[in-house]
Design a protein around this motif. Structure first.
Motif, mmCIF file in Angstrom:
data_model
loop_
_atom_site.group_PDB
_atom_site.id
_atom_site.type_symbol
_atom_site.label_atom_id
_atom_site.label_comp_id
_atom_site.label_asym_id
_atom_site.label_seq_id
_atom_site.Cartn_x
_atom_site.Cartn_y
_atom_site.Cartn_z
ATOM 1 N N GLY A 45 0.790 -1.233 0.000
ATOM 2 C CA GLY A 45 0.000 0.000 0.000
ATOM 3 C C GLY A 45 0.819 1.278 0.000
ATOM 4 N N LEU A 46 2.157 1.164 -0.136
ATOM 5 C CA LEU A 46 2.989 2.374 -0.270
ATOM 6 C C LEU A 46 3.338 2.513 -1.747
ATOM 7 N N TYR A 47 2.802 3.533 -2.402
ATOM 8 C CA TYR A 47 2.980 3.666 -3.856
ATOM 9 C C TYR A 47 4.099 4.658 -4.154
ATOM 10 N N HIS A 48 5.164 4.130 -4.775
ATOM 11 C CA HIS A 48 6.334 4.947 -5.101
ATOM 12 C C HIS A 48 6.444 5.137 -6.608
ATOM 13 N N HIS A 49 7.042 6.278 -6.981
ATOM 14 C CA HIS A 49 7.470 6.481 -8.370
ATOM 15 C C HIS A 49 8.931 6.856 -8.334
ATOM 16 N N HIS A 50 9.706 6.007 -7.706
ATOM 17 C CA HIS A 50 11.155 6.221 -7.714
ATOM 18 C C HIS A 50 11.831 4.853 -7.704
ATOM 19 N N TYR A 51 13.157 4.854 -7.709
ATOM 20 C CA TYR A 51 13.889 3.602 -7.853
ATOM 21 C C TYR A 51 14.414 3.119 -6.519
ATOM 22 N N GLY A 52 15.039 1.941 -6.549
ATOM 23 C CA GLY A 52 15.446 1.315 -5.297
ATOM 24 C C GLY A 52 16.946 1.355 -5.060
ATOM 25 N N ILE A 53 17.324 1.103 -3.811
ATOM 26 C CA ILE A 53 18.753 0.996 -3.459
ATOM 27 C C ILE A 53 18.958 -0.174 -2.503
ATOM 28 N N GLY A 54 20.186 -0.692 -2.515
ATOM 29 C CA GLY A 54 20.569 -1.720 -1.543
ATOM 30 C C GLY A 54 20.817 -3.067 -2.192
ATOM 31 N N GLU A 55 21.366 -3.955 -1.358
ATOM 32 C CA GLU A 55 21.683 -5.312 -1.815
ATOM 33 C C GLU A 55 20.419 -6.126 -2.021
ATOM 34 N N ILE A 56 20.435 -6.968 -3.028
ATOM 35 C CA ILE A 56 19.310 -7.879 -3.249
ATOM 36 C C ILE A 56 19.366 -8.985 -2.197
ATOM 37 N N ASP A 57 18.222 -9.301 -1.628
ATOM 38 C CA ASP A 57 18.127 -10.440 -0.707
ATOM 39 C C ASP A 57 17.833 -11.691 -1.545
ATOM 40 N N ARG A 58 18.903 -12.400 -1.927
ATOM 41 C CA ARG A 58 18.756 -13.555 -2.833
ATOM 42 C C ARG A 58 17.891 -14.640 -2.207
ATOM 43 N N ALA A 59 17.993 -14.789 -0.890
ATOM 44 C CA ALA A 59 17.210 -15.835 -0.220
ATOM 45 C C ALA A 59 15.715 -15.560 -0.397
ATOM 46 N N ALA A 60 15.351 -14.261 -0.350
ATOM 47 C CA ALA A 60 13.928 -13.910 -0.475
ATOM 48 C C ALA A 60 13.408 -14.195 -1.890
ATOM 49 N N LEU A 61 14.320 -14.193 -2.863
ATOM 50 C CA LEU A 61 13.883 -14.423 -4.253
ATOM 51 C C LEU A 61 13.621 -15.894 -4.543
ATOM 52 N N GLY A 62 14.317 -16.748 -3.797
ATOM 53 C CA GLY A 62 14.116 -18.189 -3.971
ATOM 54 C C GLY A 62 14.625 -18.678 -5.312
ATOM 55 N N ASP A 63 14.119 -19.827 -5.699
ATOM 56 C CA ASP A 63 14.553 -20.542 -6.896
ATOM 57 C C ASP A 63 14.002 -19.852 -8.162
ATOM 58 N N PRO A 64 14.847 -19.633 -9.191
ATOM 59 C CA PRO A 64 14.343 -19.001 -10.422
ATOM 60 C C PRO A 64 13.200 -19.785 -11.070
ATOM 61 N N ALA A 65 13.119 -21.088 -10.820
ATOM 62 C CA ALA A 65 12.060 -21.898 -11.447
ATOM 63 C C ALA A 65 10.748 -21.858 -10.650
ATOM 64 N N ASP A 66 10.808 -21.260 -9.476
ATOM 65 C CA ASP A 66 9.638 -21.155 -8.585
ATOM 66 C C ASP A 66 8.472 -20.458 -9.311
ATOM 67 N N THR A 67 7.274 -21.002 -9.213
ATOM 68 C CA THR A 67 6.117 -20.378 -9.888
ATOM 69 C C THR A 67 5.782 -19.013 -9.262
ATOM 70 N N GLU A 68 6.230 -18.826 -8.027
ATOM 71 C CA GLU A 68 5.978 -17.564 -7.315
ATOM 72 C C GLU A 68 7.111 -16.552 -7.523
ATOM 73 N N ARG A 69 8.044 -16.905 -8.397
ATOM 74 C CA ARG A 69 9.260 -16.083 -8.549
ATOM 75 C C ARG A 69 8.941 -14.606 -8.832
ATOM 76 N N GLU A 70 8.076 -14.367 -9.823
ATOM 77 C CA GLU A 70 7.788 -12.984 -10.228
ATOM 78 C C GLU A 70 7.228 -12.183 -9.048
ATOM 79 N N LYS A 71 6.339 -12.829 -8.298
ATOM 80 C CA LYS A 71 5.757 -12.162 -7.127
ATOM 81 C C LYS A 71 6.850 -11.792 -6.105
ATOM 82 N N LYS A 72 7.791 -12.708 -5.947
ATOM 83 C CA LYS A 72 8.876 -12.462 -4.987
ATOM 84 C C LYS A 72 9.800 -11.348 -5.469
ATOM 85 N N VAL A 73 10.039 -11.315 -6.778
ATOM 86 C CA VAL A 73 10.898 -10.248 -7.329
ATOM 87 C C VAL A 73 10.218 -8.892 -7.126
#
Ligand SMILES: C[S@@+](CC[C@H](N)C(=O)[O-])C[C@H]1O[C@@H](n2cnc3c(N)ncnc32)[C@H](O)[C@@H]1O
Length: 292
Positions: A45-73
Motif C-alpha cells: 500500500g505504499l505507492y512509489h514512483h522512484h527507484y530502489g537501493i541496496g543489496e538484493i536479498d537472494r534468499a527472499a527471491l528463492g529458486d528461479p524456477a519457482d512459480t511464485e518467482r515474479e511475485k517475490k521479485v
C-alpha cells in the motif's frame, strides 16, 4: 487548520501560471499506470514512483524456477524502493511531531506516508497530477491519516505555503522537471532557517563532459531534463542551501536495475540506466542541505 479542510474538491487544473510543458507533465502522470509502479505499490500500500537501493536479498527471491518467482521479485524491488525513501527520511534530521514537512513532486504519496509514520508530523505534498493527488489523499484517508498527510495539485515553483513554515522538504526524483534555481528559491522561501532540504535524483556527471546518449534517452522517455551534479550544487549555493552530505548512490542502485531488467515489468528504459551508470555518465545521488 486541519490538513483535510480544503481537500474535498481537489482542483482539476494546474493553478496559474502553468506552462505548456507543465500541462504535458500533468497529462503524463494523470495517465501513468505502469504495472511496475502499481504492482509494487500493491505489496503493502505504499505507492512509489522512484527507484530502489541496496543489496538484493537472494534468499527472499528463492529458486528461479519457482512459480511464485515474479511475485517475490516484485516484493523485493518494492522493498528496495522503500529503502530508498527511508534513506531520504534518515537525512531530514530531527523532525518533531508538531513540524510540517513538504514533499515537492509527491507522486502517489508513498514517501509522505512513510514520513508521517516515522515522525508523526504533518506532510504536505505537491504534484501537477490530479489523479496522483486524489490517489494520495484516498490512500491517506484509508490509512486514517488524512488529517496529517495531504496531497495538492500545485506547481512546486509557486508553492501554496507560507514563508518559513516548513521544517524539512524534499524532491524525490522530481527535480528534473524544473529549473533548479527557481526550485531552490521556493524551497528556501518555505523552509525555516535551520530547516533541511534533501533530494535524491539522477544527474549527469560533469566529468563525462556533456549528457551522454543514454541520458538523452532517459530525458526523452520521461519528458524531463536531467541536470548535472554541478548545477545542483551551484543552484543550492545561490539559494541559501548549504550541502551537508552528498552521497553517490550509483553502486547501490545498480542491483535494483539489474533485477528489474529480469522481470516482465520492464519498460524499455532499463538498458539506458544500467549502461549510463556503468560508463559513469549518469549518477544517482542524495544531497542534503541546510537552509541558512
Ligand atoms: C518521478 S515522479 C516522483 C514521485 C514521488 N516523489 C515518488 O518518489 O514517488 C515525479 C513527480 O514530480 C511531479 N512534478 C513535476 N513537475 C512538477 C511541478 N512543477 N510541480 C509539482 N510537481 C511536479 C509530477 O507530478 C510527479 O508527481
Amino acid at each position: 487548520m486541519s490538513l483535510t479542510d480544503d481537500i474535498t474538491t481537489p482542483s482539476s487544473a494546474i493553478p496559474d501560471p502553468a506552462t505548456p510543458y507543465q500541462g504535458d507533465i500533468a497529462r503524463y502522470w494523470d495517465h501513468e499506470a505502469r504495472p511496475v509502479n502499481l504492482r509494487l505499490g500493491d505489496v503493502d500500500g505504499l505507492y512509489h514512483h522512484h527507484y530502489g537501493i541496496g543489496e538484493i536479498d537472494r534468499a527472499a527471491l528463492g529458486d528461479p524456477a519457482d512459480t511464485e518467482r515474479e511475485k517475490k521479485v516484485i516484493a523485493e524491488l518494492h522493498r528496495l524502493e522503500s529503502a530508498q525513501a527511508d534513506l531520504l527520511l534518515d537525512n531530514l534530521g530531527d523532525i518533531r511531531a508538531e513540524s510540517t514537512l513538504l514533499d515537492a513532486g509527491c507522486g502517489r504519496g508513498g514517501s509522505m506516508v512513510m514520513a508521517h509514520q516515522r515522525f508523526g508530523c504533518r506532510v504536505e505534498g505537491l504534484t501537477l497530477s490530479t489523479q496522483q493527488a486524489d490517489f494520495g489523499n484516498k490512500r491517506a484517508a484509508e490509512l486514517g491519516i488524512g488529517e496529517f498527510v495531504r496531497s495538492r495539485v500545485a506547481n512546486m515553483l509557486e508553492m501554496p505555503l507560507e514563508n518559513g513554515s516548513i521544517a524539512g522538504s524534499w524532491n524525490n526524483e522530481s527535480s528534473m522537471y524544473v529549473d533548479l534555481h527557481d526550485l531552490f528559491a521556493e524551497h528556501s522561501r518555505v523552509l525555516a532557517v535551520g530547516g533541511r532540504y534533501v533530494t535524491i535524483t539522477g544527474c549527469w556527471n560533469p566529468k563525462y563532459g556533456q549528457p551522454s546518449k543514454w541520458v538523452s534517452q532517459i530525458n526523452a522517455h520521461f519528458e524531463c531534463n536531467i541536470h548535472s551534479r554541478r548545477e545542483y550544487l551551484r543552484a543550492m549555493a545561490d539559494n541559501r542551501l548549504v550541502p551537508q552530505a552528498v552521497i553517490d548512490l550509483t553502486p547501490d542502485t545498480l542491483p535494483y536495475w539489474e533485477l528489474r531488467n529480469t522481470t516482465s515489468l520492464v519498460t524499455g528504459i532499463e538498458e539506458a540506466f544500467i549502461e549510463s551508470y556503468k560508463d559513469g555518465s549518469f549518477q544517482y545521488v542524495l544531497i542534503a542541505a541546510d537552509r541558512v
